[in-house]
Design an enzyme around this catalytic site. Structure first.
Site, PDB file in Angstrom:
ATOM      1  N   VAL A   1       0.879  -1.182   0.000  1.00 31.55           N
ATOM      2  CA  VAL A   1       0.000   0.000   0.000  1.00 31.55           C
ATOM      3  C   VAL A   1       0.911   1.226   0.000  1.00 31.55           C
ATOM      4  O   VAL A   1       1.818   1.316   0.816  1.00 31.55           O
ATOM      5  CB  VAL A   1      -0.881   0.025   1.283  1.00 31.55           C
ATOM      6  CG1 VAL A   1      -1.747   1.269   1.290  1.00 31.55           C
ATOM      7  CG2 VAL A   1      -1.737  -1.222   1.383  1.00 31.55           C
TER       8      VAL A   1
ATOM      9  N   SER B   1       0.537   8.223  -2.993  1.00 29.00           N
ATOM     10  CA  SER B   1      -0.360   7.609  -3.961  1.00 29.00           C
ATOM     11  C   SER B   1      -0.936   8.675  -4.886  1.00 29.00           C
ATOM     12  O   SER B   1      -1.454   9.688  -4.432  1.00 29.00           O
ATOM     13  CB  SER B   1      -1.520   6.895  -3.259  1.00 29.00           C
ATOM     14  OG  SER B   1      -2.505   6.554  -4.209  1.00 29.00           O
TER      15      SER B   1
ATOM     16  N   ASP C   1      -8.312   3.793 -11.535  1.00 28.72           N
ATOM     17  CA  ASP C   1      -8.089   2.416 -11.953  1.00 28.72           C
ATOM     18  C   ASP C   1      -9.324   2.004 -12.738  1.00 28.72           C
ATOM     19  O   ASP C   1     -10.437   2.037 -12.217  1.00 28.72           O
ATOM     20  CB  ASP C   1      -7.898   1.499 -10.736  1.00 28.72           C
ATOM     21  CG  ASP C   1      -6.619   1.832  -9.977  1.00 28.72           C
ATOM     22  OD1 ASP C   1      -5.693   2.396 -10.595  1.00 28.72           O
ATOM     23  OD2 ASP C   1      -6.555   1.529  -8.771  1.00 28.72           O
TER      24      ASP C   1
ATOM     25  N   GLU D   1       0.943  -1.532 -14.633  1.00 30.63           N
ATOM     26  CA  GLU D   1      -0.460  -1.437 -14.217  1.00 30.63           C
ATOM     27  C   GLU D   1      -1.308  -0.976 -15.405  1.00 30.63           C
ATOM     28  O   GLU D   1      -1.570   0.208 -15.560  1.00 30.63           O
ATOM     29  CB  GLU D   1      -0.627  -0.447 -13.041  1.00 30.63           C
ATOM     30  CG  GLU D   1       0.000  -0.923 -11.752  1.00 30.63           C
ATOM     31  CD  GLU D   1      -0.492  -0.154 -10.525  1.00 30.63           C
ATOM     32  OE1 GLU D   1      -0.102  -0.540  -9.415  1.00 30.63           O
ATOM     33  OE2 GLU D   1      -1.270   0.803 -10.668  1.00 30.63           O
TER      34      GLU D   1
HETATM   35 ZN   LIG Z   1      -4.242   3.035  -9.311  1.00 32.92          ZN
END
Ligand SMILES: [Zn+2]
Length: 248
Positions: A157, A163, A172, A220
């Site tokens: 995390v 973040s 996302d 990602e």
């Molecule tokens: Zn993300």
């Protein structure tokens, strides 16, 4: 006579003590106001005070939102960044310009038969902090030392402030038929469509497969970051990740 002078002396002493006490009280430094209780890591480069907690009714006068802001392990987010939010899907929100761009992207994808599903968007600093602290506790309970627990947690995390989701510029995005956040998503039509078209809406694939060493984040194919059409187009055409683009 002797008794009287002793009495006077006592009175004098008492007065002195009283005066001293008043003096002392008067000199007691006032408690520093507003010490942060949940402050971020101090960042000397962003120590400028932010002036306006009042809601701005005139967007023309407010500072532009920092759409090119770099947020990663080495560049924590200034905690005071508070995007004006707009819903993109369900309970998920993004900064309003990024939200409009994503809504346009999803609508155009839909026209081509591609359903896009948002599974994460804006995460307030506090949410990230809670997620991170919970993860640390999880490892402490497994018997890790505090230091090791912090390392293990950070690998899973993002530490609070590191973040991109806390900027309101990252989402996302998957598709209803493939909702797992793994490499396999890259093979879906939705992922391919986004990889080819996201820049037209101002989004970049933030953590590409061939940039892992620079971004420090695994591939990602679902994580998209808004930077604006102009920047996104250049980055996509020149195959530069945000770190590389900002270094040029
Ligand atoms: Zn993300």
């Amino acid at each position: 006579m002797k008794k009287l002078s002793q009495c006077k002396l006592t009175l004098l002493l008492l007065t002195l003590i009283a005066l001293m006490l008043v003096g002392v009280v008067g000199c007691t430094p006032v408690e520093e106001p507003g010490l942060p209780t949940d402050g971020p890591e101090p960042d000397p480069t962003t120590s400028e005070p932010k002036p306006d907690p009042e809601p701005s009714t005139d967007p023309g006068t407010s500072d532009p939102y920092p759409y090119l802001i770099l947020v990663n392990a080495d560049n924590p987010l200034p905690v005071e960044l508070e995007p004006e939010l707009k819903t993109v899907q369900g309970n998920f929100k993004l900064e309003k310009t990024a939200a409009d761009a994503l809504l346009a992207m999803m609508a155009d994808a839909k026209k081509e038969g591609i359903d896009l599903l948002v599974v994460s968007a804006y995460r307030p600093y506090e949410t990230q902090e809670r997620l991170y602290n919970n993860k640390v506790q999880e490892f402490i309970q497994k018997g890790y030392s505090e230091e090791d627990a912090a390392i293990e947690a950070a690998a899973r995390v993002a530490r609070p402030g590191t973040s991109e989701h806390s900027t309101g510029l990252a989402a996302d995005i998957v598709t209803p038929s493939y909702q797992r956040l793994d490499r396999g998503f890259a093979e879906t039509e939705a992922a391919k469509w986004m990889a080819a078209n996201a820049h037209k809406y101002g989004f970049i694939l933030r953590y590409p497969d061939d940039k892992q060493e620079i971004t420090g984040i695994i591939f990602e194919p679902w994580h998209f970051r808004y930077v604006g059409v102009e920047h996104a187009t250049i980055m996509t055409e020149l195959n530069l990740c945000l770190e590389e683009y900002l270094a040029h």
